[in-house]
Structure formats: C-alpha cells, structure tokens
Design a protein around this motif. Sequence first.
Motif, PDB file in Angstrom:
ATOM      1  N   ALA A 134      -9.911  -9.973 -13.642  1.00  8.53           N
ATOM      2  CA  ALA A 134     -11.092  -9.665 -14.644  1.00  8.53           C
ATOM      3  C   ALA A 134     -12.391 -10.268 -14.065  1.00  8.53           C
ATOM      4  O   ALA A 134     -13.386  -9.555 -14.104  1.00  8.53           O
ATOM      5  N   ARG A 135     -12.361 -11.286 -13.260  1.00 12.37           N
ATOM      6  CA  ARG A 135     -13.579 -11.874 -12.647  1.00 12.37           C
ATOM      7  C   ARG A 135     -14.128 -10.756 -11.869  1.00 12.37           C
ATOM      8  O   ARG A 135     -15.185 -10.461 -11.687  1.00 12.37           O
ATOM      9  N   GLN A 136     -13.264 -10.084 -10.870  1.00 13.60           N
ATOM     10  CA  GLN A 136     -13.625  -9.154  -9.824  1.00 13.60           C
ATOM     11  C   GLN A 136     -14.368  -7.984 -10.626  1.00 13.60           C
ATOM     12  O   GLN A 136     -15.529  -7.691 -10.131  1.00 13.60           O
ATOM     13  N   ASP A 137     -13.496  -7.637 -11.762  1.00 11.20           N
ATOM     14  CA  ASP A 137     -14.232  -6.347 -12.385  1.00 11.20           C
ATOM     15  C   ASP A 137     -15.585  -6.685 -13.182  1.00 11.20           C
ATOM     16  O   ASP A 137     -16.347  -5.896 -13.015  1.00 11.20           O
ATOM     17  N   LEU A 138     -15.619  -8.034 -13.603  1.00 11.02           N
ATOM     18  CA  LEU A 138     -16.769  -8.341 -14.288  1.00 11.02           C
ATOM     19  C   LEU A 138     -18.161  -8.456 -13.226  1.00 11.02           C
ATOM     20  O   LEU A 138     -19.214  -7.937 -13.478  1.00 11.02           O
ATOM     21  N   VAL A 139     -17.988  -8.959 -12.038  1.00  8.02           N
ATOM     22  CA  VAL A 139     -18.835  -9.098 -11.088  1.00  8.02           C
ATOM     23  C   VAL A 139     -19.317  -7.786 -10.662  1.00  8.02           C
ATOM     24  O   VAL A 139     -20.593  -7.383 -10.209  1.00  8.02           O
ATOM     25  N   LYS A 140     -18.332  -6.672 -10.757  1.00  3.76           N
ATOM     26  CA  LYS A 140     -18.691  -5.191 -10.504  1.00  3.76           C
ATOM     27  C   LYS A 140     -19.681  -4.604 -11.434  1.00  3.76           C
ATOM     28  O   LYS A 140     -20.182  -3.365 -11.434  1.00  3.76           O
ATOM     29  N   GLY A 141     -19.458  -5.370 -12.831  1.00  3.71           N
ATOM     30  CA  GLY A 141     -20.327  -4.877 -13.861  1.00  3.71           C
ATOM     31  C   GLY A 141     -19.741  -3.984 -14.679  1.00  3.71           C
ATOM     32  O   GLY A 141     -20.327  -3.472 -16.034  1.00  3.71           O
ATOM     33  N   ASP A 142     -18.307  -4.179 -14.945  1.00  2.00           N
ATOM     34  CA  ASP A 142     -17.681  -3.629 -16.084  1.00  2.00           C
ATOM     35  C   ASP A 142     -17.657  -4.331 -17.267  1.00  2.00           C
ATOM     36  O   ASP A 142     -17.899  -5.574 -17.283  1.00  2.00           O
ATOM     37  N   ARG A 143     -17.635  -3.661 -18.481  1.00  2.18           N
ATOM     38  CA  ARG A 143     -17.981  -4.092 -19.791  1.00  2.18           C
ATOM     39  C   ARG A 143     -16.621  -4.859 -20.172  1.00  2.18           C
ATOM     40  O   ARG A 143     -15.707  -5.042 -19.804  1.00  2.18           O
ATOM     41  N   VAL A 144     -17.142  -6.255 -20.963  1.00  2.00           N
ATOM     42  CA  VAL A 144     -16.249  -7.001 -21.498  1.00  2.00           C
ATOM     43  C   VAL A 144     -14.988  -6.630 -22.144  1.00  2.00           C
ATOM     44  O   VAL A 144     -13.869  -6.776 -21.963  1.00  2.00           O
ATOM     45  N   ASP A 145     -15.359  -5.861 -23.050  1.00  2.00           N
ATOM     46  CA  ASP A 145     -14.472  -5.341 -23.806  1.00  2.00           C
ATOM     47  C   ASP A 145     -13.393  -4.370 -22.896  1.00  2.00           C
ATOM     48  O   ASP A 145     -11.979  -4.515 -23.444  1.00  2.00           O
ATOM     49  N   ALA A 146     -13.949  -3.727 -22.218  1.00  2.00           N
ATOM     50  CA  ALA A 146     -12.879  -2.679 -21.362  1.00  2.00           C
ATOM     51  C   ALA A 146     -12.056  -3.606 -20.596  1.00  2.00           C
ATOM     52  O   ALA A 146     -10.641  -3.282 -20.207  1.00  2.00           O
ATOM     53  N   VAL A 147     -12.600  -4.967 -19.917  1.00  2.00           N
ATOM     54  CA  VAL A 147     -11.890  -5.406 -19.019  1.00  2.00           C
ATOM     55  C   VAL A 147     -10.602  -6.369 -20.222  1.00  2.00           C
ATOM     56  O   VAL A 147      -9.551  -6.282 -19.363  1.00  2.00           O
ATOM     57  N   ALA A 148     -11.175  -6.542 -21.110  1.00  2.00           N
ATOM     58  CA  ALA A 148     -10.071  -7.368 -22.010  1.00  2.00           C
ATOM     59  C   ALA A 148      -9.047  -6.341 -22.269  1.00  2.00           C
ATOM     60  O   ALA A 148      -7.741  -6.811 -22.175  1.00  2.00           O
ATOM     61  N   ARG A 149      -9.404  -5.057 -22.585  1.00  2.00           N
ATOM     62  CA  ARG A 149      -8.009  -4.084 -22.796  1.00  2.00           C
ATOM     63  C   ARG A 149      -7.300  -3.931 -21.481  1.00  2.00           C
ATOM     64  O   ARG A 149      -6.128  -3.749 -21.671  1.00  2.00           O
ATOM     65  N   ARG A 150      -8.041  -3.748 -20.497  1.00  2.00           N
ATOM     66  CA  ARG A 150      -7.279  -3.680 -19.055  1.00  2.00           C
ATOM     67  C   ARG A 150      -6.309  -4.776 -18.723  1.00  2.00           C
ATOM     68  O   ARG A 150      -5.272  -4.378 -18.163  1.00  2.00           O
TER      69      ARG A 150
END
Length: 257
Positions: A201-217
């Motif tokens: 999740a941290r990797q994806d957030l650093v890339k700019g992914d949305r929080v809600d999308a990361v949470a679901r993922r």
Amino acid sequence: MSSFDRLTTLMARFSLHVKPSPPETATLLVTAAPDGAPLHVWFGTGGIGSRFGAENIVFSAEVDWGGASNPLLASLPDQIGFDLSTDGEAANLVNLMRSELAAGRCGAVSVINRLGEVLIVRLLRAQIEAGSTEPGLLAGLSDPRLSRAIVAIHDGPGRPWRNEDLAGVAGLSLSRFSETFLAVVGETPAAYLRRWRLILARQDLVKGDRVDAVARRYGYDSAEGFTRAFKRSYGLSPVSLRHRPSGSALPSAVPAA
C-alpha cells in the motif's frame, strides 16, 4: 514449487539495481582464487569490501533492492556467500560483468545491471535451498510447506485470507500451521499478511494512487479502516503520504510491529 517461484513477486514489487562501485561502499563483491578466476560471490551490508583484501576483489557493486521495506532483504544475514565453483553459469555471468565493466562499451551499465539481477536471483535461490536457522522470511521461504502459504499471500494480498485457508494451501492442520508459521517466520500469518499489505500500500500511495482504491486493493472494508491501520503502522495518514511534495523525505518504509 521452485525457488524462483518464491522470488518472482518479490522481484516484481521491489526494483533491483546493481551498479559498479568501489569495494568500500559495495554490497556485492566477487573474490578470486589465487589464479585470478572468480571464486566466491558475497552479498551483505555496505562496506563488506573492508572484510577482504583488495587484491582478492575482482568485482564490486552496490545493490539497491528496496532497502528495509523488502522483507526478504531484511531477513538476510549481514553477509551471505555463494561458491561459484558449484555453479558454472553464475561464474560465466560474473565474467561477462567484468568484461562489460573493463570494455566500457555503450550500454555497459545497463548490461551489468541486468546480469547482476540474474546473479542475485541465483544467490538467493541458493540461500533458500540452504535454509536459515533464524526466524524470518528467508526461513519461511525455505520451508516447502510454509512457502506455499507465503507465496499465496505475496501473490494475492487483497484476498480475505483466513488461517484456515492458508493452512490448506500449506497442506497442514490449522494448529500445526499456526504454530509452525510463528516459530519459523517469527510472526503470525495474520501479522505477516497485514505487514505485506501495508508495504505494498505504501508503494502504491507513493506512486499517487488514491487512498480508497488502495484500501480496496488490499482487502480493507473501508478507506477509514485502512487509514487507521496505516497511521498506526507508519505514524502518518496515507493521504499525507500521497500528497507529499516531490523530492521530500519519506517516512520509514518499515511498518511498526
């Protein structure tokens, strides 16, 4: 399941870079036999070159593989070795890397990086096959039963894994699986799953992914629940990480226990 299968997702999620460097800053070394032929590969913490005589070192490089956020890298001993006399193909890789470095041809840095990646994979395969006496991911991947469950977690971090499911993947009873996982890996299956999810999740957030999308993922029921878990582990909200200005320092990449 082959050792390479146990490494595939880790190789995909953590970019591996091998760059020639002086021995004093190297994390990857090749030492030679008396006749000058490459004999051993050594991989470990920075400055391992100081542990060997300069006349014995025939190649040295820095390896960047995700740092402390990579759970396999974090579980390795300070120094591991690999005998090239047992693997002629790996010895050929080392000779190619030395040739590219010496010739300095166009694209040599990229070639050395790719060859170095293959060399590291072969080194890690040997470590997985040898196993580890210390609890951690290396020991877990070395276990033919637990490794199946660990690879399932790595490959499907968003699945609603229960211990019963993972025990079935490992081919063990629930009680035996839970006890063995804790003893060998050093944490419960649920704790390792949670830590792996937060690393990704941290990797994806650093890339700019949305929080809600990361949470679901990664299997969280809501963005709020994910935010609480992330803040508890990293000490800041996922939104603040996603909106961190380019070039600013990042928080620790290791989730809190």
